[in-house]
Design an enzyme around this catalytic site. Sequence first.
Site, PDB file in Angstrom:
ATOM      1  N   ASP A 131      -7.218 -79.556 -23.298  1.00 36.26           N
ATOM      2  CA  ASP A 131      -7.879 -79.130 -24.521  1.00 36.26           C
ATOM      3  C   ASP A 131      -8.121 -80.292 -25.483  1.00 36.26           C
ATOM      4  OD1 ASP A 131      -8.864 -77.255 -26.383  1.00 36.26           O
ATOM      5  OD2 ASP A 131      -6.893 -77.046 -27.321  1.00 36.26           O
ATOM      6  N   GLU A 160       2.700 -79.176 -20.014  1.00 39.44           N
ATOM      7  CA  GLU A 160       2.259 -77.880 -19.497  1.00 39.44           C
ATOM      8  C   GLU A 160       1.738 -77.875 -18.067  1.00 39.44           C
ATOM      9  OE1 GLU A 160      -0.321 -75.995 -22.355  1.00 39.44           O
ATOM     10  OE2 GLU A 160       1.357 -75.706 -23.723  1.00 39.44           O
ATOM     11  N   TYR A 172       3.148 -69.838 -28.331  1.00 39.18           N
ATOM     12  CA  TYR A 172       2.131 -69.325 -29.258  1.00 39.18           C
ATOM     13  C   TYR A 172       2.256 -67.825 -29.465  1.00 39.18           C
ATOM     14  CZ  TYR A 172       0.013 -73.947 -29.096  1.00 39.18           C
ATOM     15  OH  TYR A 172      -0.226 -75.291 -29.223  1.00 39.18           O
ATOM     16  N   GLU A 209       5.164 -77.369 -29.520  1.00 42.69           N
ATOM     17  CA  GLU A 209       3.906 -76.773 -29.982  1.00 42.69           C
ATOM     18  C   GLU A 209       4.165 -75.359 -30.465  1.00 42.69           C
ATOM     19  OE1 GLU A 209       0.473 -76.961 -27.406  1.00 42.69           O
ATOM     20  OE2 GLU A 209       0.964 -78.994 -26.753  1.00 42.69           O
TER      21      GLU A 209
HETATM   22  C1  GCB Z   1      -1.496 -76.077 -25.506  1.00 42.77           C
HETATM   23  C2  GCB Z   1      -1.826 -77.468 -25.106  1.00 42.77           C
HETATM   24  C3  GCB Z   1      -2.646 -78.198 -26.143  1.00 42.77           C
HETATM   25  C4  GCB Z   1      -3.678 -77.264 -26.734  1.00 42.77           C
HETATM   26  C5  GCB Z   1      -2.954 -76.106 -27.399  1.00 42.77           C
HETATM   27  C6  GCB Z   1      -3.909 -75.081 -28.014  1.00 42.77           C
HETATM   28  O1  GCB Z   1      -0.650 -75.432 -24.995  1.00 42.77           O
HETATM   29  O2  GCB Z   1      -0.693 -78.224 -24.764  1.00 42.77           O
HETATM   30  O3  GCB Z   1      -3.237 -79.318 -25.550  1.00 42.77           O
HETATM   31  O4  GCB Z   1      -4.527 -77.902 -27.629  1.00 42.77           O
HETATM   32  O5  GCB Z   1      -2.188 -75.442 -26.464  1.00 42.77           O
HETATM   33  O6  GCB Z   1      -4.263 -75.216 -29.163  1.00 42.77           O
HETATM   34  O7  GCB Z   1      -4.302 -74.159 -27.325  1.00 42.77           O
END
Ligand code: GCB
Length: 601
Positions: free
Chosen positions: A165, A413, A469, A507
């Site tokens: 991403d 990941e 998330y 994250e």
């Molecule tokens: C993740 C990735 C990261 C993305 C992020 C997202 O898990 O490690 O590279 O930018 O999520 O914002 O979805």
Amino acid sequence: MNSSPLYPVQNQARAAVSLDGLWRFQFDPKGEGTAAGWPGGLPAPISMPVPASFSEFFTTHEERDYVGDFWYETEFFLPENFPEKVYLRFGSVTHRAVIYCNGVEVARHEGGFLPILADVTDAANRGRRNKLVVQANNELSESTLPCGTQKEMPDGRKISKPYFDLFNYSGIQRSVWLVGTPKDAITDYSLQYELDGADALVRYTVEGGGDRPVQVFLVDAEGNTVARGEGKAGTLRVEDAHLWQVRNAYLYRLVIEAGEGYDLYEEKVGIRTVKIDGHHILINGKPVYLKGYGKHEDADIIGRGFSWAVAKRDFECMKWTGANCFRTSHYPYAEEWYQMADEEGFLIIDEVPAVGMMRSTRNFAAAGTGQYTYFFETPTVPQLLENHKQQVSEMIARDKNHPSVIAWSLFNEPETTSEYARRYFSKVFAFARTLDPQNRPLTGAFEKNSAPDKCRCYDLCDMICLNRYYGWYISGGPEIDEAEQKFRAEMDKWAAKKLDVPFVFTEFGTDTLATEHKLPSVMWSQEYQDEYLSMNFGVFDSYDFVQGELVWNFADFQTTEGIMRVNGNKKGVFTRQRQPKDAAFVFKHRWEALPEQYKGN
Ligand code: GCB
């Protein structure tokens, strides 16, 4: 010497001349440059700044999104009296390069985020101008890092399909130096620290210098020599050592001399220890709770190019929020970032470009589906493993002497649920364990399918880093209470494993448009980002083994286009122009209030 990881310095024995500036540039969509003689000079170049990514300058899709071979060219003057050995040093060329000096190939390198050193002692002419040509390529594959592929469009043009991403920025994105050293130059050094009461023991080794006697001096900030050693290996005792502390850095100068002034190398170093003890991350024997960011090298116009100005602003913003740490997601950054972190007392989790190890254009999307993609079961794996190990070794060689670096992240990941993945990463970790003289903790960032009952790799890590998330990709908006329940259910499973290691969230975050406000909140509004954060903080605070929180992301950043991205990823706490969203104040409030040794007892 071809692999000396030392950053260029200028002194009475060495020369370092910056070649940054306006170079020439040409695309080579058919890959015909080599056969057509371009190593000797480009036929129809345009101008191109170095360092910078090439993409952001252009006004057409074809140029901005270009995938394939592209070439750079410049000239350098080599003075008659330049030191005996002459090198070109590129901070990086993304993702691979062949370097030519006066038409002769002098180096080739795979990997877009670590230095390239090209010996041009024979190829370059003294007292003359010399031609420097670089053939670069930015294609992605499953056998090189980072992973991805490209798609051929009906007109034959290729477009990039990263499995990650971030925009596939490429070019000469870091500084280029012309370096001169004596013939038997000092090529490397390593340091290890041990605290002994108020004193510190600094064990050193030096490489290079031929058979000449080697002396090592440690000089304090006032210019006093506080310890001196002789020989290529030894121990310095620093009485009443002034330690490098978190957000309170103190730097000594290490001076290495080979022969009587024959060669001289010097660099700023910090005395500090790093250790994992149970759930705690100890710096100088004291627990530290990590507060900060997953970042990118990413800014308007320069793309992923290094700029001292951007780095300065980023550190000021990070300090203002009370942060003490960042992860170099998802690749080793320009060396100057680490130099600044050394000065500012910031902690760095240093990451190799092992991102996209899951077959999906953007692995966050695959994470949502939970579909197994057989990534580590394909014939490309042996070559990928070789490249992975190569980049781990180059990263540790380059960054091992920075006091700011406290851990090595060996992946972001990947698909970790299979026996194949376990076999693969066991090899990467076993290899990495042989490389760091300071034995810093090894880790990697796990996405949600690397769940406590499914992941086959978490026990390889000295510290477990989670990217989660809940409340965004899982149960977002009105479902946030359910998100919290799911989040806690997962954390309870980790807790039940009674793993005696620290966990760090590398994250968590929500896409948020700096323009959007709504009461009550909706996803993408600033109000929702704040609500999401306070739910996450509640979870972090409930588990003692959670020893850090690095929010995703420091700033909005460019990605490939898609229905889940509004001109890039908007999870920034700051905008791409480094102005605060409301969330920045939320972090400032929380992090400034957290005691220095939060959860430390
Ligand atoms: C993740 C990735 C990261 C993305 C992020 C997202 O898990 O490690 O590279 O930018 O999520 O914002 O979805």
